[in-house]
Design a protein around this motif. Structure first.
Motif, PDB file in Angstrom:
ATOM      1  N   ILE A   1       0.824  -1.206   0.000  1.00 15.94           N
ATOM      2  CA  ILE A   1       0.000   0.000   0.000  1.00 15.94           C
ATOM      3  C   ILE A   1       0.858   1.255   0.000  1.00 15.94           C
ATOM      4  N   ARG A   2       2.139   1.123   0.382  1.00 24.27           N
ATOM      5  CA  ARG A   2       3.038   2.284   0.338  1.00 24.27           C
ATOM      6  C   ARG A   2       3.366   2.671  -1.096  1.00 24.27           C
ATOM      7  N   HIS A   3       3.117   1.766  -2.024  1.00 24.58           N
ATOM      8  CA  HIS A   3       3.339   2.037  -3.450  1.00 24.58           C
ATOM      9  C   HIS A   3       2.071   1.656  -4.225  1.00 24.58           C
ATOM     10  N   PRO A   4       0.990   2.392  -4.024  1.00 24.24           N
ATOM     11  CA  PRO A   4      -0.303   1.994  -4.601  1.00 24.24           C
ATOM     12  C   PRO A   4      -0.323   1.955  -6.119  1.00 24.24           C
ATOM     13  N   LEU A   5       0.335   2.910  -6.770  1.00 18.54           N
ATOM     14  CA  LEU A   5       0.304   2.940  -8.233  1.00 18.54           C
ATOM     15  C   LEU A   5       1.102   1.785  -8.830  1.00 18.54           C
ATOM     16  N   ARG A   6       2.286   1.534  -8.278  1.00 19.82           N
ATOM     17  CA  ARG A   6       3.095   0.417  -8.767  1.00 19.82           C
ATOM     18  C   ARG A   6       2.371  -0.897  -8.541  1.00 19.82           C
ATOM     19  N   THR A   7       1.731  -1.031  -7.385  1.00 19.96           N
ATOM     20  CA  THR A   7       0.992  -2.253  -7.078  1.00 19.96           C
ATOM     21  C   THR A   7      -0.165  -2.445  -8.049  1.00 19.96           C
ATOM     22  N   ALA A   8      -0.929  -1.377  -8.267  1.00 15.02           N
ATOM     23  CA  ALA A   8      -2.077  -1.479  -9.175  1.00 15.02           C
ATOM     24  C   ALA A   8      -1.627  -1.811 -10.598  1.00 15.02           C
ATOM     25  N   ARG A   9      -0.529  -1.199 -11.022  1.00 14.80           N
ATOM     26  CA  ARG A   9      -0.023  -1.461 -12.366  1.00 14.80           C
ATOM     27  C   ARG A   9       0.404  -2.921 -12.516  1.00 14.80           C
ATOM     28  N   SER A  10       1.058  -3.456 -11.499  1.00 11.60           N
ATOM     29  CA  SER A  10       1.491  -4.845 -11.545  1.00 11.60           C
ATOM     30  C   SER A  10       0.296  -5.793 -11.587  1.00 11.60           C
ATOM     31  N   LEU A  11      -0.720  -5.500 -10.779  1.00 12.96           N
ATOM     32  CA  LEU A  11      -1.911  -6.355 -10.754  1.00 12.96           C
ATOM     33  C   LEU A  11      -2.636  -6.324 -12.098  1.00 12.96           C
ATOM     34  N   TRP A  12      -2.852  -5.123 -12.611  1.00 14.09           N
ATOM     35  CA  TRP A  12      -3.599  -4.983 -13.859  1.00 14.09           C
ATOM     36  C   TRP A  12      -2.820  -5.493 -15.072  1.00 14.09           C
ATOM     37  N   SER A  13      -1.510  -5.640 -14.934  1.00 18.11           N
ATOM     38  CA  SER A  13      -0.727  -6.165 -16.054  1.00 18.11           C
ATOM     39  C   SER A  13      -0.966  -7.652 -16.266  1.00 18.11           C
ATOM     40  N   SER A  14      -1.535  -8.309 -15.260  1.00 14.11           N
ATOM     41  CA  SER A  14      -1.884  -9.719 -15.388  1.00 14.11           C
ATOM     42  C   SER A  14      -3.236  -9.838 -16.089  1.00 14.11           C
ATOM     43  N   LYS A  15      -3.267 -10.600 -17.163  1.00 11.69           N
ATOM     44  CA  LYS A  15      -4.524 -10.779 -17.893  1.00 11.69           C
ATOM     45  C   LYS A  15      -5.578 -11.459 -17.030  1.00 11.69           C
ATOM     46  N   TRP A  16      -5.138 -12.378 -16.174  1.00 10.82           N
ATOM     47  CA  TRP A  16      -6.079 -13.054 -15.287  1.00 10.82           C
ATOM     48  C   TRP A  16      -6.722 -12.066 -14.333  1.00 10.82           C
ATOM     49  N   PHE A  17      -5.912 -11.212 -13.723  1.00 10.46           N
ATOM     50  CA  PHE A  17      -6.448 -10.253 -12.760  1.00 10.46           C
ATOM     51  C   PHE A  17      -7.356  -9.245 -13.459  1.00 10.46           C
ATOM     52  N   ALA A  18      -6.927  -8.772 -14.621  1.00  8.90           N
ATOM     53  CA  ALA A  18      -7.744  -7.814 -15.364  1.00  8.90           C
ATOM     54  C   ALA A  18      -9.090  -8.422 -15.738  1.00  8.90           C
ATOM     55  N   ALA A  19      -9.080  -9.687 -16.176  1.00  7.73           N
ATOM     56  CA  ALA A  19     -10.335 -10.354 -16.506  1.00  7.73           C
ATOM     57  C   ALA A  19     -11.219 -10.493 -15.272  1.00  7.73           C
TER      58      ALA A  19
END
Length: 293
Positions: A36-54
């Motif tokens: 949570i100290r790096h919310p943008l980096r975390t969100a970008r990493s999560l959304w870069s996964s096709k599984w997570f985005a789906a």
């Protein structure tokens, strides 16, 4: 007819929500550890996964179904219907995603579903969507949920066992989803009375967004640290109980008016507590699915 349509939307929401969580679990395990100290980096990493985005897209569809359901039916009734979706978790895990489930988890899920369904069906059904609310009750309830969620997130720092942090985060995520859902329920009533613009300018819109954002990060980390079926079950259970309580405390959904109904509700809560003990979520290391640094 309106009530029946709300129940149908809730059933569809239950299936879509479970599917979304399984997709997000697979995607979260491919991403870097949530920080949570790096919310943008975390969100970008999560959304870069096709599984997570789906999973997020499916979850957005489930959220639309949920909003439709709570705009047509009392919140406690909708959550009672959603509770039945917990029973589908183990089946979906094994048949669709190839995940193994233990007999202990099957028992835990069964008891959870039974307890939540008993809790829901013992609530007398009120007419209409029950969107009117008491502002003091709303403030106290939402603030209380935020406080409990924060304590669960900070569990290890407060002396809680680190190996149970996935469980605590899952419970926190469910409670914070409850914050969002209660806020959205209030908005459906305000929009109906005052129009879309004034409704969205309500402070409850900000509360709903804050709860949703906090739940997003807590849920993603819980999916990384915990086992899929257990974490999803705990998240859903916490959200359901929070929303049922919100329906009663904030929106005035009726309580059982007989001794039998009260006893059944007490048994229902006991079943949920026992079920929580039967569905432990081992830490990620136990699964052999490490997160990328």
């Amino acid at each position: 007819m309106t009530l029946h349509l709300g129940i149908l939307l809730a059933l569809l929401c239950a299936v879509a929500s479970n599917l979304a969580f399984f997709y997000k679990h697979r995607g979260a395990c491919e991403a870097c550890a949530v920080d949570i100290r790096h919310p943008l980096r975390t969100a970008r990493s999560l959304w870069s996964s096709k599984w997570f985005a789906a999973g997020m897209l499916i979850g957005a569809g489930a959220w639309v179904l949920h909003v439709g359901a709570i705009s047509l039916a009392p919140l406690s009734v909708v959550q009672a219907v959603l509770s039945g979706g917990v029973a589908l978790l183990a089946v979906m895990a094994e048949k669709i995603f190839g995940l193994s489930t233990t007999p202990r988890q099957w028992w835990g899920l069964a008891l959870t579903a039974l307890g939540l369904i008993l809790l829901g069906v013992t609530l007398p059904v009120s007419e209409g969507a029950s969107s009117t609310f008491s502002t003091p009750a709303m403030i106290a309830f939402e603030a209380g949920l935020f406080g409990v969620g924060a304590l669960l997130i900070m569990g290890p720092r407060l002396g809680g066992p680190a190996e149970h942090h996935g469980v605590m985060l899952a419970a926190a995520a469910g409670i914070l989803f409850g914050v969002c859902n209660v806020g959205v329920k209030a908005l459906t009533g305000l929009i109906g009375e005052e129009g879309l613009l004034l409704g969205l300018l309500s402070p409850w819109a900000l509360v709903a967004v804050a709860g949703s954002v906090a739940a997003f990060y807590a849920s993603a980390r819980s999916l990384q640290d915990g086992e899929a079926v257990s974490v999803i079950a705990i998240t859903g259970t916490a959200a359901n109980i929070s929303c049922i309580a919100g329906g009663i405390i904030v929106f005035g959904d009726p309580m059982p008016n007989t001794a039998v109904g009260i006893v059944i509700q007490a048994v229902a809560f006991l079943l949920v507590i026992v079920a929580s003990a039967l569905t432990p979520a081992p830490v990620r290391a136990a699964q052999g699915v490490p997160a990328r640094a």
